[in-house]
Write a protein that holds these residues in place. Structure first.
Motif, PDB file in Angstrom:
ATOM      1  N   ILE A  85       0.837  -1.198   0.000  1.00 14.30           N
ATOM      2  CA  ILE A  85       0.000   0.000   0.000  1.00 14.30           C
ATOM      3  C   ILE A  85       0.877   1.256   0.000  1.00 14.30           C
ATOM      4  N   GLN A  86       0.542   2.171  -0.872  1.00 16.25           N
ATOM      5  CA  GLN A  86       1.256   3.443  -0.972  1.00 16.25           C
ATOM      6  C   GLN A  86       0.312   4.591  -0.639  1.00 16.25           C
ATOM      7  N   LYS A  87       0.883   5.763  -0.448  1.00 21.60           N
ATOM      8  CA  LYS A  87       0.099   6.950  -0.142  1.00 21.60           C
ATOM      9  C   LYS A  87      -0.988   7.149  -1.204  1.00 21.60           C
ATOM     10  N   GLY A  88      -2.207   7.371  -0.770  1.00 24.34           N
ATOM     11  CA  GLY A  88      -3.326   7.597  -1.680  1.00 24.34           C
ATOM     12  C   GLY A  88      -4.093   6.354  -2.067  1.00 24.34           C
ATOM     13  N   ASP A  89      -3.523   5.165  -1.820  1.00 29.60           N
ATOM     14  CA  ASP A  89      -4.245   3.926  -2.120  1.00 29.60           C
ATOM     15  C   ASP A  89      -5.458   3.789  -1.203  1.00 29.60           C
ATOM     16  N   ARG A  90      -6.488   3.110  -1.691  1.00 33.66           N
ATOM     17  CA  ARG A  90      -7.700   2.874  -0.904  1.00 33.66           C
ATOM     18  C   ARG A  90      -7.616   1.525  -0.193  1.00 33.66           C
TER      19      ARG A  90
END
Length: 271
Positions: A85-90
């Motif tokens: 998971i990266q920044k902005g992922d849901r």
């Protein structure tokens, strides 16, 4: 001495107050904002690390602030290093009011991802819709919701993390169990989070059609929390006494779902 309403507001939000309010322009629009509000929600969760005592009570369980912080760190680590998971992922959450719901919410936001709150009563068809609509890469579910979530997750190409798996639950291929992934002692990854970054997607009821995903930012939620504090402080000033006096610390009994904004923000987040 008790104050009138306008006097109380001036005293609570005036210059030098912890709840000081000043105008600020955001995206070309001028707002009245709380000067000392946290810049993002990770700062709020980090602030709980230094607190002592019990944060949550669930049936016969007692979760301390320290225990919650450790679980948040461990899940945040897993989201980044196990699920990518990266920044902005849901990252979506579908479960009843469990302590792990709170942990999941805090961990998702603390790594810069967007927390997507699923209605725990949704059917498989509604899970399908929300998975596609939100673009969630991971769905965290409790044992009660595994069956109805399995096919939607597979169709969306997402991954499943199961909380409190029941003895008769059939674990789908590729799904992981909370206790196997959330390893206390793993550190919370560092990430830069701006106030205007997306924080949450909460769905409307869908009474007249498909539910609509309503987006909130870190700044919007932090400012709302400050507003709740200011409202309580104004009422105390009007009475001439604090609302926080007594033999016991202030507490809430959560009688609404955490996937509702009332349960999530005014109740859980103010705690």
């Amino acid at each position: 001495m008790a104050l009138g309403y306008e006097e109380a507001v001036a005293a609570v939000t005036g210059a030098g107050s912890p709840l000081e309010v000043q105008p600020k322009t955001i995206d070309g629009v001028e707002y009245r904002t709380f000067v000392h509000a946290p810049q993002n929600l990770r700062q709020i969760f980090d602030g709980a690390r230094t607190k002592e005592g019990t944060f949550m009570v669930y049936e016969d369980e007692r979760w301390s602030f320290t225990q919650v912080a450790e679980e948040v760190d461990a899940l945040g680590y897993a989201l980044v290093h196990t699920y990518g998971i990266q920044k902005g992922d849901r990252v979506a959450v579908a479960m009843r009011n469990l302590p792990e719901w709170v942990v999941a919410f805090a961990a998702i936001l603390s790594v810069g991802a967007v927390s997507v709150s699923f209605n725990a009563w949704w059917t498989e068809d509604e899970f399908d819709y929300a998975m596609e609509d939100s673009g969630a890469k991971v769905l965290i579910v409790d044992g009660e919701r595994v069956d109805r979530a399995t096919a939607p997750i597979a169709r969306a190409g997402a991954e499943m993390l199961i909380v409190r798996c029941k003895p008769d639950t059939v674990v789908p291929p590729g799904a992981k169990l909370w206790n196997d992934v959330v390893i206390v002692g793993n550190p919370l990854p560092e990430v830069e989070i701006d106030g205007e970054d997306y924080a949450t997607i909460l769905y409307t009821s869908g009474t007249t059609g498909r539910p609509k995903g309503a987006v909130s930012t870190h700044r919007a939620i932090a400012q709302a929390l400050m507003s709740f504090s200011a409202s309580a402080a104004v009422q105390s000033a009007r009475r001439g006494s604090s609302m926080l006096t007594g033999d016991f610390p202030p507490s809430f009994i959560l009688i609404v779902p955490l996937f509702h904004v009332t349960g999530c923000i005014p109740v859980m987040m103010t705690c």
